[in-house]
Every structure is written in structure tokens, then in C-alpha cells.
Motif scaffolding. Structure first.
Motif, PDB file in Angstrom:
ATOM      1  N   LYS A  70       0.850  -1.202   0.000  1.00 26.83           N
ATOM      2  CA  LYS A  70       0.000   0.000   0.000  1.00 26.83           C
ATOM      3  C   LYS A  70       0.880   1.245   0.000  1.00 26.83           C
ATOM      4  O   LYS A  70       0.591   2.233  -0.678  1.00 26.83           O
ATOM      5  CB  LYS A  70      -0.903  -0.033   1.236  1.00 26.83           C
ATOM      6  CG  LYS A  70      -2.158   0.774   1.072  1.00 26.83           C
ATOM      7  CD  LYS A  70      -3.083   0.600   2.241  1.00 26.83           C
ATOM      8  CE  LYS A  70      -4.169   1.640   2.185  1.00 26.83           C
ATOM      9  NZ  LYS A  70      -5.060   1.616   3.315  1.00 26.83           N
ATOM     10  N   LYS A  71       1.955   1.170   0.762  1.00 23.91           N
ATOM     11  CA  LYS A  71       2.900   2.292   0.797  1.00 23.91           C
ATOM     12  C   LYS A  71       3.607   2.428  -0.555  1.00 23.91           C
ATOM     13  O   LYS A  71       3.797   3.523  -1.053  1.00 23.91           O
ATOM     14  CB  LYS A  71       3.956   2.068   1.891  1.00 23.91           C
ATOM     15  CG  LYS A  71       3.409   2.086   3.295  1.00 23.91           C
ATOM     16  CD  LYS A  71       3.219   3.498   3.778  1.00 23.91           C
ATOM     17  CE  LYS A  71       2.572   3.494   5.146  1.00 23.91           C
ATOM     18  NZ  LYS A  71       1.903   4.756   5.446  1.00 23.91           N
TER      19      LYS A  71
ATOM     20  N   ASN B 103       1.535   4.170  -3.081  1.00 22.41           N
ATOM     21  CA  ASN B 103       1.083   5.531  -2.789  1.00 22.41           C
ATOM     22  C   ASN B 103       1.278   6.409  -4.027  1.00 22.41           C
ATOM     23  O   ASN B 103       2.397   6.550  -4.521  1.00 22.41           O
ATOM     24  CB  ASN B 103       1.917   6.074  -1.612  1.00 22.41           C
ATOM     25  CG  ASN B 103       1.391   7.391  -1.118  1.00 22.41           C
ATOM     26  OD1 ASN B 103       1.150   8.305  -1.895  1.00 22.41           O
ATOM     27  ND2 ASN B 103       1.186   7.483   0.178  1.00 22.41           N
ATOM     28  N   PRO B 104       0.178   6.974  -4.575  1.00 20.05           N
ATOM     29  CA  PRO B 104       0.307   7.679  -5.856  1.00 20.05           C
ATOM     30  C   PRO B 104       1.264   8.871  -5.814  1.00 20.05           C
ATOM     31  O   PRO B 104       1.916   9.172  -6.804  1.00 20.05           O
ATOM     32  CB  PRO B 104      -1.118   8.155  -6.147  1.00 20.05           C
ATOM     33  CG  PRO B 104      -1.995   7.350  -5.282  1.00 20.05           C
ATOM     34  CD  PRO B 104      -1.196   6.993  -4.068  1.00 20.05           C
ATOM     35  N   GLY B 105       1.341   9.544  -4.685  1.00 17.81           N
ATOM     36  CA  GLY B 105       2.176  10.751  -4.628  1.00 17.81           C
ATOM     37  C   GLY B 105       3.571  10.497  -4.117  1.00 17.81           C
ATOM     38  O   GLY B 105       4.563  10.971  -4.699  1.00 17.81           O
ATOM     39  N   THR B 106       3.649   9.743  -3.032  1.00 24.96           N
ATOM     40  CA  THR B 106       4.940   9.607  -2.367  1.00 24.96           C
ATOM     41  C   THR B 106       5.500   8.184  -2.400  1.00 24.96           C
ATOM     42  O   THR B 106       6.571   7.940  -1.859  1.00 24.96           O
ATOM     43  CB  THR B 106       4.813  10.044  -0.894  1.00 24.96           C
ATOM     44  OG1 THR B 106       3.756   9.277  -0.298  1.00 24.96           O
ATOM     45  CG2 THR B 106       4.502  11.514  -0.763  1.00 24.96           C
TER      46      THR B 106
ATOM     47  N   GLY C  38      -2.654   5.825 -10.534  1.00 23.43           N
ATOM     48  CA  GLY C  38      -3.101   5.957  -9.137  1.00 23.43           C
ATOM     49  C   GLY C  38      -3.107   4.622  -8.417  1.00 23.43           C
ATOM     50  O   GLY C  38      -3.497   4.535  -7.262  1.00 23.43           O
TER      51      GLY C  38
ATOM     52  N   ILE D 114      -3.875   1.448  -6.588  1.00 22.52           N
ATOM     53  CA  ILE D 114      -5.096   0.902  -5.961  1.00 22.52           C
ATOM     54  C   ILE D 114      -6.162   1.971  -5.729  1.00 22.52           C
ATOM     55  O   ILE D 114      -7.287   1.644  -5.369  1.00 22.52           O
ATOM     56  CB  ILE D 114      -4.807   0.165  -4.631  1.00 22.52           C
ATOM     57  CG1 ILE D 114      -3.980   1.032  -3.694  1.00 22.52           C
ATOM     58  CG2 ILE D 114      -4.137  -1.155  -4.881  1.00 22.52           C
ATOM     59  CD1 ILE D 114      -3.843   0.437  -2.313  1.00 22.52           C
ATOM     60  N   ALA D 115      -5.822   3.235  -5.931  1.00 27.70           N
ATOM     61  CA  ALA D 115      -6.834   4.286  -5.777  1.00 27.70           C
ATOM     62  C   ALA D 115      -7.575   4.545  -7.079  1.00 27.70           C
ATOM     63  O   ALA D 115      -8.527   5.306  -7.112  1.00 27.70           O
ATOM     64  CB  ALA D 115      -6.166   5.569  -5.300  1.00 27.70           C
TER      65      ALA D 115
ATOM     66  N   ARG E 217       1.707  19.795  -9.113  1.00 25.05           N
ATOM     67  CA  ARG E 217       0.757  18.923  -8.437  1.00 25.05           C
ATOM     68  C   ARG E 217       0.097  19.667  -7.279  1.00 25.05           C
ATOM     69  O   ARG E 217       0.775  20.359  -6.520  1.00 25.05           O
ATOM     70  CB  ARG E 217       1.515  17.694  -7.887  1.00 25.05           C
ATOM     71  CG  ARG E 217       0.605  16.601  -7.441  1.00 25.05           C
ATOM     72  CD  ARG E 217       1.395  15.477  -6.801  1.00 25.05           C
ATOM     73  NE  ARG E 217       0.483  14.404  -6.446  1.00 25.05           N
ATOM     74  CZ  ARG E 217       0.297  13.324  -7.184  1.00 25.05           C
ATOM     75  NH1 ARG E 217       0.977  13.145  -8.275  1.00 25.05           N
ATOM     76  NH2 ARG E 217      -0.565  12.388  -6.805  1.00 25.05           N
TER      77      ARG E 217
ATOM     78  N   LEU F 160      -9.340  10.449  -4.449  1.00 23.01           N
ATOM     79  CA  LEU F 160      -8.861   9.267  -3.712  1.00 23.01           C
ATOM     80  C   LEU F 160      -7.341   9.139  -3.857  1.00 23.01           C
ATOM     81  O   LEU F 160      -6.630   8.811  -2.902  1.00 23.01           O
ATOM     82  CB  LEU F 160      -9.565   8.022  -4.256  1.00 23.01           C
ATOM     83  CG  LEU F 160      -9.339   6.714  -3.516  1.00 23.01           C
ATOM     84  CD1 LEU F 160      -9.726   6.826  -2.049  1.00 23.01           C
ATOM     85  CD2 LEU F 160     -10.132   5.592  -4.166  1.00 23.01           C
ATOM     86  N   GLU F 161      -6.836   9.423  -5.059  1.00 20.22           N
ATOM     87  CA  GLU F 161      -5.390   9.353  -5.299  1.00 20.22           C
ATOM     88  C   GLU F 161      -4.667  10.378  -4.438  1.00 20.22           C
ATOM     89  O   GLU F 161      -3.629  10.072  -3.839  1.00 20.22           O
ATOM     90  CB  GLU F 161      -5.057   9.615  -6.774  1.00 20.22           C
ATOM     91  CG  GLU F 161      -5.472   8.516  -7.718  1.00 20.22           C
ATOM     92  CD  GLU F 161      -6.820   8.784  -8.341  1.00 20.22           C
ATOM     93  OE1 GLU F 161      -7.685   9.359  -7.640  1.00 20.22           O
ATOM     94  OE2 GLU F 161      -7.038   8.405  -9.498  1.00 20.22           O
TER      95      GLU F 161
ATOM     96  N   SER G  83      -1.988   9.702  -1.534  1.00 20.96           N
ATOM     97  CA  SER G  83      -0.653  10.302  -1.604  1.00 20.96           C
ATOM     98  C   SER G  83      -0.285  10.930  -0.272  1.00 20.96           C
ATOM     99  O   SER G  83       0.861  10.886   0.157  1.00 20.96           O
ATOM    100  CB  SER G  83      -0.616  11.398  -2.671  1.00 20.96           C
ATOM    101  OG  SER G  83      -0.912  10.869  -3.906  1.00 20.96           O
TER     102      SER G  83
END
Lengths: 521, 552
Positions: free
Chosen positions: A209-210, A213-216, A375, A377-378, B256, B313-314, B318
Motif C-alpha cells: 500500500k505504501k 502511494n500515488p504521490g509519495t 493511481g 489501488i486508488a 501537483r 482518492l489518489e 498520496s
């Protein structure tokens, strides 16, 4: 007399040893399983039937099973009326579909990762059957190489050229693994590869999951710069060139299709493939082209695909009728296993090409604003592939890898020597010696993976996605949990579980009937 | 081998005895009751106050120690640390018996005689079994905990596992008149009285606290971008205008988005403000197949993906660091990634740890009808509790000043009894002057605009929620248009209602009666006439009808 007394004593003793376990199995396995059959045909609902309620439980026949598919009885009756050409009562009323089919679809989609997982396990086993020990000189070289890499990363970080702690960590880790392999030999790698199997499931799910993470998350951190460069490259090329790449990819798809059909025909001509055994592999081969036609219809691609694949099929049919063996009635199923493996592989390849063709078509438009990393899993579309990738990672270092490792050591060396004498190359050695010798193991792994695949997905859904987004990762096992313990419809949950059992059993029977034959061939 | 087998059996027997000896019930002389609740650190203090409250109100055993022999005999009793702590602090003579570290003083140093009261029960926390599925399985199997925290309790009432406390609540002073009227539907359930042959509301719980969701503003974030925080009451247009301005100022173009206007907005309150609820007036049918729900979903999509006022959600994943009580949302609010956050007064538990934040609150934005969502974490008594009277005593304690003032101090949402929100301690906590003026917003909202989410007796709440979230998820994932998603959700929930009626024929009588009433309501509304308020079961539509003057 004394002997029979002793025997009786020993029997009693043996029973006393076995009794606790037998009682356990009886209480916690056999009785609940038997009870769940009864349950599936009843109306047991926690809201009506528990120690605080006195409602009698009722037999409801197949009602729970009807609800699996049609959602409610009204929809079922409307369906019955429709197929028997009788008037439908209220054509405007909404059709209620059972959620079972939707979640079965999710489960089957996730199971598409099984061939990749099996392949991954096999590749890992082959790699881990080689000795990697490099001697003291090799270790020394890797140490120097690793040190240079780590120092370079640190220097880049110090002078601010973008190297991050994660890069340093990963570089150091990779170097450490290499050195461990060179020093400790293949045992070090085998231990490392097997790690996912003895790591607690929930912990690895949280780790993934980590990673997702889409952003980090590290995956997107590594992917985004690549996508940025790729977007720039695509934008630098004229859009027409990129868009027309799809023709090349569709051409490759047709070639792959032609190759597959030719292989089937040749096997049939050589007597390796029975007439009836050709049917399913042929359908599998045609499937991607059919999907492509539907997708692209009524554009020029659709007509060209129809023409090309139709022509190829026609040519091979004519060849079969004119130059083939006597057209005996299609009765035997000989060689179906090999044909299925071949056609499945070709089908996946065609779908990959098809997907790439679709991507290239819209690539210039997508790249104009810069490509964004997924993204995972999101994202509704990426959630299932994300879980498949995670499953692939887990499967590579699983018991399957161990089974393949054991099977590889059992392949007689004489066969390789004979192949060498016949002048076989590496690929031919694999295809004609290793692969057939591994067939019983592959069969076993395939059967078990199918069973686990149909039953799986609960922990992932519960810990990572709660079945979302929008139900994209709700599998049948999670659905059983929802219905049983959130809604309280234990009878319906039991019906879902038994439907799942029937599926597993049918697939296993199918595997057994055809796969076993293939293995023995 | 057989000897080995016997040794193992013996070891297992010894281990079983050891485990039994470690059971709390064995370690103490007092009857033990268990409270299934969340692992909030405040619970320890609440347990201590409960024990003290029992002692101060004489609910326990009176002990008189006249001689050193009495003291020695008393010291032989099995009393646990929490009980000694309560007995030491709540009894006037407690300090004579124990020192500050809860150790017995030497017998010869004790100034006799001593009078002590020991609490009638020892309350133990159980946060390991608070998962709803666990509660369901344990309660229907006869091994539920004495007291269980719940959200809405309709499902558990339908299982028949909760004690009807209506009469005892009146006797002991924790009936529904002692709390906010807005949350009464969440504490009670309608059932058929065979004697009067009428439906009546029965009480099954009393609140541990009451939450009201409002939007908190981090004024420092607004100041950073040269803006004033939003007003207390505002419209959708104002929300959108201020939000757009903030995200434009805060996020450099082409980069972003890292600053969002709000952590989220509750679509339910948005559609309510247009006069739409999930169910109709009599809770017999789902009404989500309505353009107002589709508009709400479309608006949510627009705010998330086009205006970027809310994180997708994304974006949320994040940001997700999953640290601290209340998750990462509050940390992000403190850091300025979210200018506003939707949470109850209990958000202060975490905000106070961040230091002296400059805060203000606003109601959810609305179209026509200002409203917000309220609810409760309430305590219920298990039907098969071994000590039902002691468990009821706990519910009585929840209505007491001791408990309510602890909630006031701790800011763990609103105290169950509204009269304690009129105190200075609530409005102007001495240690937190930065919060002055905020607390009233919550108590006022609880009285004026807060409404519980309606629950239909004809469908399981979690099933209905699944369809609702599915619709929302499909729109957000571009899998369905708002209209299609709304129609699917309504069709799904209505099918579940039909299924429930098939499964539970006894409910049909009540359903038919409600449907008849619904037809009458529809006729009156079509004719533009007022509707008797008692005909409306749906709390949202009750409030809306009153607001519009459609009820009599």
C-alpha cells in the motif's frame, strides 16, 4: 489371547492419540461443511434466527442460488418469460442483477495473473538452480562496484543533483544482495526469494500500500521521471508517426494469429492433435481479433482485421482439406494440453499487442499534457492490475518456486546430453526436455493456483482497498464475508460459498481430465 | 510415547489453570463488567471517574474498619489497582489506608476507625472486540460484553441482543429527555406493543458523546494566502467561490496540487439542503433516483476533479501517513494541506496537541435548507449480561455531571446532556482561550440544524451504504454518469427492501401501514396541503417539512 489383548490395547492407545485431532476435524471442519449445505437451501438470517429469536428456519429450495445470478425472483421470472417468449409483466421495471456475477468477474480477472505467476516461479527456479558463487575475486569486485555506486549516490545527494535517500538505500540494498549471492552462493538468493512466503500477509499488504502511494510511493517516484522523459520524446515526434504505429502493432497481431493457426494445423497434420482438441484453442486464438473488431468497428481497422484473419483461417482450412490427413470425425482430445498452453500464450500476446495499439492511438493526446503515473489501488482501472502485480511478486517466491526447484533437479541429465548430441540450442533444450519433464509439477501448481485464485483476495480487499474503488477489487471471498457478517444473510453467504465450490470443483475436474492427460502424454 | 503424551496433557492442564488464574474476574473480589469501546486514552480516566462516582453515590459495599485485625482482614481482599485508586481518591478516609502510590500503609500507622466504600463493580475496558463483525458473532453466540459502544443500533436491535432499557432509564434518570432530541432516533427503535396494539419507541442506549460535523478552518492557512476564513453559515456559491480563490492562490499552476480547500464535503448534507433524503417520508422506499442526488454527485465530481477544491482518492492516498489519532487528515489540516476539515468537536483532542491553533468553524455549505449530520457513540447493555443492573448503572453514570464534565474538559465531542454545554467550562475553557467562541457553534448546531442519518427498518444500514458508496465511487471513477449511478443505487436499495420483506414477513404489516401513510402524504403534498408531523418517520424530512412550513 495375550496377543489379541495387546493388539486391542495398542489400538485403543492409537485411537486415544488420534481422537483429539479427529474430534477437532469433525467439530470444526466436517460438521460445519455438512451444515453449510443445509444452510444454502434455508433462509437462515441472523436477524431472524439466533439464540434470542424464535423464528423457525425454513427450507427455501434454490432461492438463494437464483438470487446469485438474477438478484431477485422477479427478475428471474422476467428472464424465464423472456426466454420462453411469454409477455413480460412490467418491462419498465429495473432489472436487478445479482452481485455474484460482478464479483466473480473481479475474481476471474485477478486470476488472469496466474499464468504469469507460474511463469515467474519457473523463471525464478531456473535462475536459482544455477550456482552464483563467484569466489573471493568475484566478491571483491562486487564490493568495489557497490562501494562506487553508493559513494556516487551520496556525492550526488551532497551536491544536490537529485539523488535521494531512497536511491541510496536501494542501491546499497542491491549491492548487498549481489555480494551476498556471490559470497553465500545460491542459498542466499533462495532464502531471499522465499521471503515473501514466510512474511505475514497483512504486513506485506500494508507495505505494498505504501509502495503504491500515488504521490509519495517509491514506484511512482521512480516512474514519474521516466514518464516525463517519455512524454517529451513522444511530443518531439510528429503525432501522425506515433498514431500510425498502431498499424504495425495490428500487423503483428495478425502475424501472431497466423502463427498460432499454422501451429495448430501442423500439429493436426502430424497427428499430434485431435480434431475436437482443436476447437477451444482455435476459439482462444480468434478471441483477441474478435474483441479488436468490436472495439474498432466500423473503422477501417475493423474491416482489415476481418479480412486478414478471415483470409488466414480460410487458407488454413483449405490446406487442411486438401493437404491434410484424412478428415476423420473429430472425436479425440489428443494433445489438447499442449494446444491450450500454446493458444493461451498466443492469446495473451495478441491482447498485449491490442492494448499497445490502443495506447499508441491516444498517446500523442495523452503526452501533450504530460503522462501521469497511475493511481494504482486508488484508481478504478488500475486497482485490479495493481493487485495482480502484488500477487505476481508473492507467487514468484512461493512454494511453487520450491516445487519447480525440486522438479528441476529431477530432470535426468541423460536427456540434456541426448539433446546436446542432437544439436539442440538452449531454447530447444528447454522446450523439448525441461518443459515436458516439468509437466506434472506445472499441472499440480496450475490446479492449486486455480483453487487458491478462486478462493483468494479476501485479505487484500479487507486490508488494502475495502473492496473498492467502486467494487473493483471485491472478490467472491470478500463478498461472502460481507453477506455473512455485515448483512447477516448466512444462508445466502453459504449459497455463494457453495457456488464457489462448484466452480472450483468443475475447473479442477476439467484440469484433471485434460491436464492430466496432457501430463501423461 | 504415551508418557510424552501424558506429560503434554499435564502441561496443557497446568497452563489452563494458569490462564484461568489470570482472568480479571478471578483477580478481584468485585463483580467485573466489560465495556467494549475504542482505545481512546480518555477511557481510562472515564473508568476511574465511574468507580469514583459509584463510591460517592454509595453504589457499593460499605466497609468499617475498627481495629488492626479488621485492617489485616481487609488487606487480604483481592482488589486491583484501578479499584484502589478510586477508593483512595473518592473516600474521605482513603488516604489513611493507602499512600499516593496506592500502597497499603503499615497497619500501625493507620488512624482508626476508617470508613470506606468499595465500588459495586469493577469496569474493564475491552477495545479488542469493538469490530462490528466480532460484536455480531459474540452477541448472537451468548458471549457478548456487558456494555458495548455502538453507532446506530438498529441492526443489533433486530438481532434481539440488546436490553430494552426504557423503564429503567426513566427510573435511573437517563431517559431520552436527558439528551439532544436530534439523536433520539439513534438511541431508540420502534416496536409493536401487543397490549396497546400500537407502535411505540423503545430506548436501547444512552450516548457516551454526541458528535456534530462542522467544517473547521485553519485560520493560519487562510491568512497565509491573504484570505479571511469563511463565515459560519454559507451557501454553495460562497463555498465554491472562496474555495476556488484559495486553491488558485495556494497551488502554483502546472504543479501537483498540494493544498485543498477542504478534506471533504458530505454529499448527504448537500442533497438534504435541496430537500432530498436517502429514503421517503415513511422510510419505505429509497429516493436516490432523483435529479437532486445526481446533481450532488456531479457537483462532488466537479469540486474534486475540475475545481480541485477537494482531494481525490489518489490525492488522499498520496497524503496518507496513517499516523496519529484521527489519521493523517488532521495532521494535514495543521500543516495547511487542507484549509478546512470536516470533523466534530472531538477534533480538538488532536488539535490541542498541535499547540495553540487559530481556528474557526463553519456549517456545511447549503442550497436552501441549512443542516448538518449528527450522531452518537452510545452505550448499550447486552441482553445476556451477567450483571445487567451494574451495566445499567454505567448508563446512569453517562448522564451524570461527573461524566459530562469529563467530556466537556476533554473535548471528546459534545457531552450527552445538553445542559452541560451552558457552562463556562464548556464555552470558555481556561487553558484554551484560542477556542473561545468555537464550542458554542457545536452545541448550537446540535440544537438547531443537526439531523441523524435516517435508517430504514426495512434494509440493513451497511447494505444501503454499500449501494450509496458504490454509486459515488462509480461517478468518481468515470464508470457511470451521475444519473445512472443514482438510478442504480435506488434500484439496489429498493431491491434489498423487497428482499427483506420477503425474508421477514412480520415486517410486512408495518410496511403496509407505512405505505398507506406514504400514499396519504403524497396526496396531501400534491394538493399543496400540510402533512401531520407524526406521519413522517424520516428525521431529515421531518426537519425539512418543519423548515418549509409543510407540517402541522
Amino acid at each position: 489371547m495375550a496377543s489379541s489383548k495387546k493388539k486391542r490395547r495398542e489400538t485403543l492407545l492409537a485411537i486415544s492419540f488420534l481422537l483429539p485431532n479427529m474430534l477437532g476435524v469433525l467439530t470444526f471442519v466436517i460438521i460445519p461443511v455438512a451444515f453449510s449445505i443445509f444452510l444454502a437451501f434455508s433462509n437462515w438470517d441472523l436477524r431472524l434466527h439466533n439464540m434470542f429469536k424464535s423464528e423457525p428456519m425454513e427450507f427455501v429450495g434454490l432461492e438463494n442460488f437464483i438470487r446469485l445470478i438474477w438478484g431477485d425472483e422477479q427478475t428471474f421470472h422476467r428472464f424465464c418469460n423472456w426466454i420462453t417468449f411469454q409477455p413480460v409483466d412490467d418491462p419498465e421495471a429495473p432489472l436487478i442483477r445479482g452481485e455474484f456475477l460482478r464479483y466473480l468477474g473481479n475474481t476471474l480477472f485477478l486470476m488472469m495473473g496466474i499464468p504469469f505467476s507460474v511463469g515467474g516461479s519457473l523463471i525464478a527456479a531456473i535462475l536459482l538452480s544455477k550456482d552464483t558463487r563467484g569466489g573471493s575475486r568475484g566478491v571483491y569486485l562486487w564490493l568495489i562496484f557497490g562501494s562506487v555506486l553508493i559513494i556516487s549516490s551520496i556525492m550526488l545527494a551532497v551536491i544536490g543533483l537529485g539523488s535521494t535517500a531512497m536511491v541510496i538505500l536501494l542501491t546499497g540494498l542491491a549491492c548487498g544482495i549481489l555480494v551476498a549471492g556471490m559470497g553465500g552462493g545460491v542459498t542466499a538468493y533462495r532464502t531471499l526469494f522465499y521471503t515473501p512466503h514466510f512474511t505475514a500477509g497483512v504486513a506485506t499488504f500494508l507495505l505494498w500500500k505504501k509502495l503504491y502511494n500515488p504521490g509519495t510511493g517509491p514506484i511512482n517516484q521512480a516512474l514519474q521521471p521516466v514518464l516525463d522523459q517519455f512524454s517529451a520524446a513522444v511530443n518531439a515526434v510528429p503525432a501522425g508517426v506515433v498514431v500510425n504505429l498502431r498499424w504495425l502493432l495490428l500487423g503483428l497481431l495478425v502475424l501472431l494469429f497466423g502463427g498460432g493457426v499454422r501451429s495448430l494445423r501442423r500439429s493436426w497434420v502430424d497427428g499430434e492433435l485431435g480434431g475436437r482438441a482443436m476447437i477451444i484453442p482455435a476459439i482462444l486464438l480468434c478471441l483477441p481479433s474478435l474483441v479488436a473488431m468490436i472495439w474498432t468497428f466500423p473503422r477501417s481497422e475493423a474491416w482489415l482485421l476481418i479480412a486478414a484473419t478471415g483470409l488466414i483461417l480460410l487458407v488454413h482450412l483449405v490446406l487442411m482439406m486438401t493437404k491434410g490427413r484424412d478428415f476423420t470425425p473429430p472425436t479425440n482430445m489428443e494433445g489438447v494440453g499442449s494446444a491450450l498452453v500454446l493458444s493461451l500464450g498466443m492469446m495473451v500476446g495478441q491482447f498485449v499487442l491490442l492494448g499497445l495499439a490502443a495506447v499508441t492511438e491516444s498517446l500523442p493526446a495523452m503526452a501533450a499534457d504530460g503522462l501521469e503515473s497511475p493511481g494504482w489501488i486508488a484508481d478504478y482501472h488500475w486497482a485490479k492490475p495493481s493487485i495482480m502485480i502484488m500477487g505476481l511478486w508473492g507467487a514468484i517466491g512461493s512454494n511453487n518456486m520450491l516445487l519447480y526447484l525440486a522438479a528441476l533437479t529431477n530432470v535426468p541429465q541423460e536427456l540434456y546430453e541426448a539433446a546436446d548430441i542432437d544439436g539442440a540450442g538452449r531454447l530447444q533444450r528447454f522446450w523439448h526436455v525441461t518443459w515436458p519433464q516439468l509437466a506434472p509439477t506445472t499441472f499440480f501448481i496450475g490446479v492449486m493456483a486455480t483453487i487458491y485464485g478462486l478462493q483468494g483476495g479476501f485479505e487484500m480487499a479487507r486490508t488494502m482497498t475495502q473492496g473498492g474503488p467502486a467494487g473493483a477489487t471485491t472478490t467472491l471471498s470478500y463478498f461472502i464475508y460481507i453477506e455473512g457478517f455485515e448483512t447477516g444473510r448466512l444462508a445466502f453467504a453459504a449459497a455463494v460459498a457453495w457456488a464457489l465450490f462448484i466452480l472450483v470443483f468443475s475447473l479442477t475436474l476439467f484440469n484433471w481430465k485434460f491436464g492430466n492427460k496432457y501430463v501423461n502424454d | 510415547m504415551k508418557y510424552l503424551f501424558l506429560i503434554i496433557a499435564l502441561l496443557l492442564a497446568v497452563a489452563s489453570v494458569g490462564i484461568f488464574a489470570s482472568f480479571p474476574d478471578v483477580q478481584t473480589d468485585l463483580p467485573v463488567i466489560y465495556w467494549v469501546t475504542d482505545p481512546n486514552p480518555a477511557r481510562e480516566e472515564q473508568v476511574l471517574i465511574f468507580h469514583q462516582w459509584l463510591i460517592r453515590n454509595g453504589h457499593g459495599e460499605r466497609v468499617e474498619l475498627q481495629s488492626p485485625e479488621d485492617v489485616r482482614a481487609f488487606r487480604m481482599r483481592r482488589l486491583t489497582e484501578p479499584i484502589i485508586e478510586a477508593a483512595r481518591t473518592a473516600n474521605p478516609d482513603g488516604a489513611k489506608m493507602w499512600d499516593g502510590a496506592n500502597r497499603y500503609r503499615p497497619v500501625e500507622q493507620i488512624d482508626l476507625p476508617i470508613e470506606l466504600v468499595l465500588p459495586a463493580t469493577e469496569l474493564r475496558l475491552d477495545s479488542a472486540n469493538r469490530d462490528t463483525s466480532k460484536k455480531i458473532i459474540q452477541t448472537i453466540s451468548g458471549v457478548g460484553s456487558d456494555i458495548m459502544d455502538m453507532g446506530p443500533l438498529r441492526y443489533f436491535v433486530s438481532l434481539g441482543v440488546l436490553t430494552d432499557v426504557t423503564e429503567r432509564a426513566r427510573e435511573l434518570g437517563f431517559d431520552t429527555s436527558r439528551t439532544y432530541q436530534a439523536i433520539v432516533p439513534d438511541l431508540t427503535e420502534v416496536s409493536f406493543n401487543l397490549q396497546t396494539e400500537e407502535y411505540e419507541r423503545r430506548q436501547y442506549a444512552f450516548p457516551c458523546n454526541v458528535y456534530v460535523q462542522l467544517l473547521w478552518s485553519n485560520n493560519a492557512t487562510f491568512a497565509r494566502y491573504g484570505m479571511e476564513p469563511p463565515p459560519r453559515r454559507w451557501t454553495i456559491e460562497e463555498f465554491e467561490r472562496i474555495g476556488k480563490e484559495l486553491v488558485t492562490r495556494a497551488n502554483p499552476p502546472g504543479e501537483r496540487h498540494t493544498v485543498f480547500f477542504s478534506s471533504d464535503v458530505d454529499p448527504i448534507t448537500l442533497m438534504r439542503s435541496m430537500g432530498l433524503s436517502v429514503y421517503n417520508e415513511t422510510l419505505t422506499r429509497c429516493t436516490l433516483d432523483d435529479p437532486r442526488f445526481a446533481d450532488t454527485l456531479a457537483l462532488l465530481y466537479k469540486w474534486t476533479y475540475e475545481d480541485r477544491l477537494l482531494p481525490s482518492l489518489e490525492d488522499r492516498q498520496s497524503f496518507d501517513t496513517q499516523s496519529g489519532y484521527g489519521g493523517s487528515v488532521l495532521q494535514l489540516f495543521n500543516m495547511g494541506n487542507y484549509a478546512m476539515v470536516r470533523i466534530g468537536r472531538y477534533g480538538l483532542i488532536q488539535f490541542r496537541r498541535f499547540g495553540s491553533m487559530d481556528l474557526s468553524v463553519s456549517e456545511p455549505p447549503h442550497f436552501d435548507f441549512p443542516n448538518t449530520t449528527t450522531g452518537t457513540r452510545c452505550a448499550t447493555v447486552y441482553q445476556k449480561s451477567a450483571h445487567p443492573d451494574l451495566a445499567l448503572r454505567f448508563l446512569q453514570y453517562l448522564a451524570s455531571e461527573d461524566y459530562n464534565m469529563q467530556i466537556v474538559r476533554d473535548a471528546d465531542a459534545l457531552p450527552p446532556n445538553p445542559k452541560y454545554t451552558d457552562t463556562e467550562a464548556f464555552r470558555r475553557p481556561v487553558d484554551y482561550p484560542n477556542e473561545w467562541g468555537i464550542h458554542e457553534a457545536f452545541s448550537d448546531a446540535a440544537r438547531d440544524i443537526a439531523i441523524v442519518n435516517p435508517l430504514s427498518p426495512f434494509v440493513v444500514k451497511r447494505t444501503a451504504l454499500r449501494y450509496y458508496f458504490d454509486a459515488r465511487g462509480k461517478v468518481m471513477a468515470d464508470q457511470a454518469s451521475p444519473e445512472e449511478a443514482a438510478a442504480d443505487a435506488a434500484a439496489g436499495i429498493n431491491a434489498e427492501i423487497d428482499k427483506t420483506l420477503e425474508e421477514q414477513p412480520k415486517l410486512k404489516v408495518r410496511y403496509e401501514e407505512a405505505m398507506q401513510r406514504q400514499k396519504k402524504i403524497d396526496r396531501l403534498r400534491e394538493a399543496g396541503q400540510k402533512v401531520p408531523l407524526e406521519w413522517i418517520d424520516n428525521p431529515v424530512l421531518r426537519a425539512y417539512y418543519q423548515y418549509k412550513g409543510w407540517a402541522e
